[in-house]
Design an enzyme around this catalytic site. Structure first.
Site, PDB file in Angstrom:
ATOM      1  N   ASP A 256      12.589  -1.977   4.403  1.00  0.00           N
ATOM      2  CA  ASP A 256      13.918  -2.445   4.494  1.00  0.00           C
ATOM      3  C   ASP A 256      14.417  -2.218   6.070  1.00  0.00           C
ATOM      4  OD1 ASP A 256      14.579  -2.871   1.777  1.00  0.00           O
ATOM      5  OD2 ASP A 256      16.475  -1.660   1.763  1.00  0.00           O
TER       6      ASP A 256
ATOM      7  N   ASP B  38       8.241   0.733   0.666  1.00  0.00           N
ATOM      8  CA  ASP B  38       9.902   0.199   0.170  1.00  0.00           C
ATOM      9  C   ASP B  38      10.804   0.664   1.408  1.00  0.00           C
ATOM     10  OD1 ASP B  38      11.852  -0.483  -1.435  1.00  0.00           O
ATOM     11  OD2 ASP B  38      12.506   1.557  -2.053  1.00  0.00           O
TER      12      ASP B  38
ATOM     13  N   LYS C  99       1.660  10.684   5.046  1.00  0.00           N
ATOM     14  CA  LYS C  99       2.335  12.244   5.171  1.00  0.00           C
ATOM     15  C   LYS C  99       1.406  13.086   5.066  1.00  0.00           C
ATOM     16  CE  LYS C  99       5.973  14.604   6.294  1.00  0.00           C
ATOM     17  NZ  LYS C  99       6.809  14.474   7.592  1.00  0.00           N
TER      18      LYS C  99
ATOM     19  N   TYR D 192       6.194   5.736  -7.993  1.00  0.00           N
ATOM     20  CA  TYR D 192       6.816   4.839  -8.803  1.00  0.00           C
ATOM     21  C   TYR D 192       6.349   4.949 -10.296  1.00  0.00           C
ATOM     22  CZ  TYR D 192       9.711   2.019  -5.431  1.00  0.00           C
ATOM     23  OH  TYR D 192      10.478   1.952  -4.469  1.00  0.00           O
TER      24      TYR D 192
ATOM     25  N   ASP E 291       7.443   9.728   9.048  1.00  0.00           N
ATOM     26  CA  ASP E 291       8.685  10.033   9.719  1.00  0.00           C
ATOM     27  C   ASP E 291       8.564   9.533  11.303  1.00  0.00           C
ATOM     28  OD1 ASP E 291       6.767  11.879  10.202  1.00  0.00           O
ATOM     29  OD2 ASP E 291       8.128  13.727  10.333  1.00  0.00           O
TER      30      ASP E 291
HETATM   31  C1  IPM Z   1      12.046  -3.899  -3.478  1.00  0.00           C
HETATM   32  C2  IPM Z   1      13.137  -3.037  -4.444  1.00  0.00           C
HETATM   33  C3  IPM Z   1      12.416  -2.795  -5.433  1.00  0.00           C
HETATM   34  C4  IPM Z   1      11.413  -1.472  -5.298  1.00  0.00           C
HETATM   35  C5  IPM Z   1      13.479  -2.173  -6.603  1.00  0.00           C
HETATM   36  C6  IPM Z   1      14.569  -2.990  -6.983  1.00  0.00           C
HETATM   37  C7  IPM Z   1      12.855  -1.544  -7.865  1.00  0.00           C
HETATM   38  O1  IPM Z   1      13.737  -2.304  -3.649  1.00  0.00           O
HETATM   39  O2  IPM Z   1      11.454  -4.663  -3.844  1.00  0.00           O
HETATM   40  O3  IPM Z   1      11.726  -3.308  -2.391  1.00  0.00           O
HETATM   41  O4  IPM Z   1      11.935  -0.234  -5.056  1.00  0.00           O
HETATM   42  O5  IPM Z   1      10.418  -1.660  -5.183  1.00  0.00           O
HETATM   43 MG    MG Z   2      13.200  -1.954  -1.592  1.00  0.00          MG
END
Ligand code: IPM
Ligand code: MG
Length: 357
Positions: free
Chosen positions: A252, A248, A192, A141, A224
């Site tokens: 999710d 990240d 990884k 990042y 993975d």
């Molecule tokens: C998160 C989001 C952010 C990230 C984006 C919006 C930059 O996806 O907070 O998980 O990738 O960190």
């Molecule tokens: Mg995210």
């Protein structure tokens, strides 16, 4: 002492969900003597609209001076064509980096009332309570060099750098071990290392830090496999610690185990425990302005703020119990709605939490 909170709603549903979280804080103030002062400022696309910058200087100043920051979400299609430096996401990455918020806690907790809202089988997810500790200010990042360039042969290429220094890995590892000590003392480090040198160093440092925490059972997993295990048998995990980008993605994924990404709060902490609190979901432009977004992740982020930065544990418990009660009462926004429950909008959900406090 009165606590100062910088409130940064951002874009899209950020505005609507933060309004509900503010309502909850106002209720804590008027009914339970919580001494708080809130000030709002724009970030992301809203920052660009008002100050031509996704992280306006005045916003950053406010955030730095505050005891804690509450953030909604950033981003929207109207900003997609802007140069990368001016994009909303840069505002979010900028504030994380400027405030030194390297430790991102993303708990995935399944409320028993929502066991049927998950797309996974009830027996796979019921009782789920895991914590993802995501490194937040390093890796690909932020790594340099980065860019898009044209080679001598005329071919364009994009490139980023996945990089961690030993001290960066050490502090996130320590942060994760400390959290594991307060939970079930199991830590899984996700990397990884079979392919990446950066992961090889990561693993070496995590093992070294682990020597200071002999009571924590440390394991390692390739990312993975971790993605697969998270949907196969997520209850094997207690705390996971991982790289910025892996975290990240995995967070999710983990959110869906709990029924909806609309339920997951997060804390991003600096080395002193000061922090920024935000739902893990995005600005959801497709439903923005419709009053149907789930405000619970943001309201639960306020609870995390009270717990981790403001040391108001009783108030944090109060919010979490209110959320649970509201779910018991059958209130559901669209994302967690199932047959037989009461579908409500963003405001009604916020009101229900306030009433249940
Ligand atoms: C998160 C989001 C952010 C990230 C984006 C919006 C930059 O996806 O907070 O998980 O990738 O960190
Ligand atoms: Mg995210």
């Amino acid at each position: 002492m009165t606590k100062k909170i910088a409130v940064l709603p951002g874009d899209g549903i950020g505005q609507e969900i933060v309004a509900e979280a503010v309502k909850v804080m106002e209720a804590l103030k008027s009914r339970f003597g919580f001494r708080v002062e809130m000030e709002q400022a724009p970030i992301g696309g809203a920052g660009y609209d008002t100050a031509r910058h996704p992280l306006p200087e005045s916003t950053l100043r406010l955030a730095k001076a505050a005891d804690a920051v509450l953030l909604g979400a950033v981003g929207g299609p109207q900003y997609d064509a802007l140069p990368r430096e001016q994009r909303p996401e840069r505002g979010l990455l900028g504030i994380r980096s400027e405030l030194g918020l390297f430790s991102n806690l993303r708990p995935a907790l399944l409320y028993p009332q929502l066991v049927h809202a998950s797309t996974l089988k009830p027996e796979v997810v019921s009782g789920l309570d895991l914590m993802i500790v995501r490194e937040l200010t390093g890796s690909v990042y932020f790594g340099k060099p980065r860019g898009i360039r044209t080679r001598e042969d005329g071919v364009r290429e994009g490139f980023n750098t996945m990089i961690y220094s030993e001290p960066e890995v050490e502090r996130i590892a320590r942060s994760a071990f400390e959290i594991a000590m307060k939970r079930n003392r199991k830590l899984c480090s996700v990397d990884k290392a079979n392919v990446l040198e950066v992961s090889e160093l990561w693993r070496e440092v995590v093992i070294r830090v682990g020597k200071d925490y002999p009571k924590v059972e440390l394991s390692h997993m390739y990312v993975d496999n971790a993605a697969m295990q998270l949907v196969r048998a997520p209850k094997q995990f207690d705390v996971m610690v991982t790289d910025n980008m892996f975290g990240d993605i995995l967070s999710d994924q983990a959110s869906m185990l709990t029924g909806s990404i609309g339920m997951l709060p997060s804390a991003s902490l600096d080395k002193n425990g000061k922090g920024m609190y935000e739902p893990i979901h995005g600005s959801a432009p497709d439903i923005a302005g419709k009053g149907i977004a789930n405000p619970l992740a943001t309201i639960l982020s306020v609870a995390m703020m009270l717990r981790y930065t403001l040391n108001e544990i009783a108030l944090a418990d109060r919010i979490e119990q209110a959320v649970s009660r509201v779910l018991d009462q059958g209130y559901r926004t669209g994302d967690i709605w199932t047959e037989g429950t009461k579908k409500v909008g963003t405001k009604e959900m916020g009101d229900a939490v306030v009433a249940a406090l």
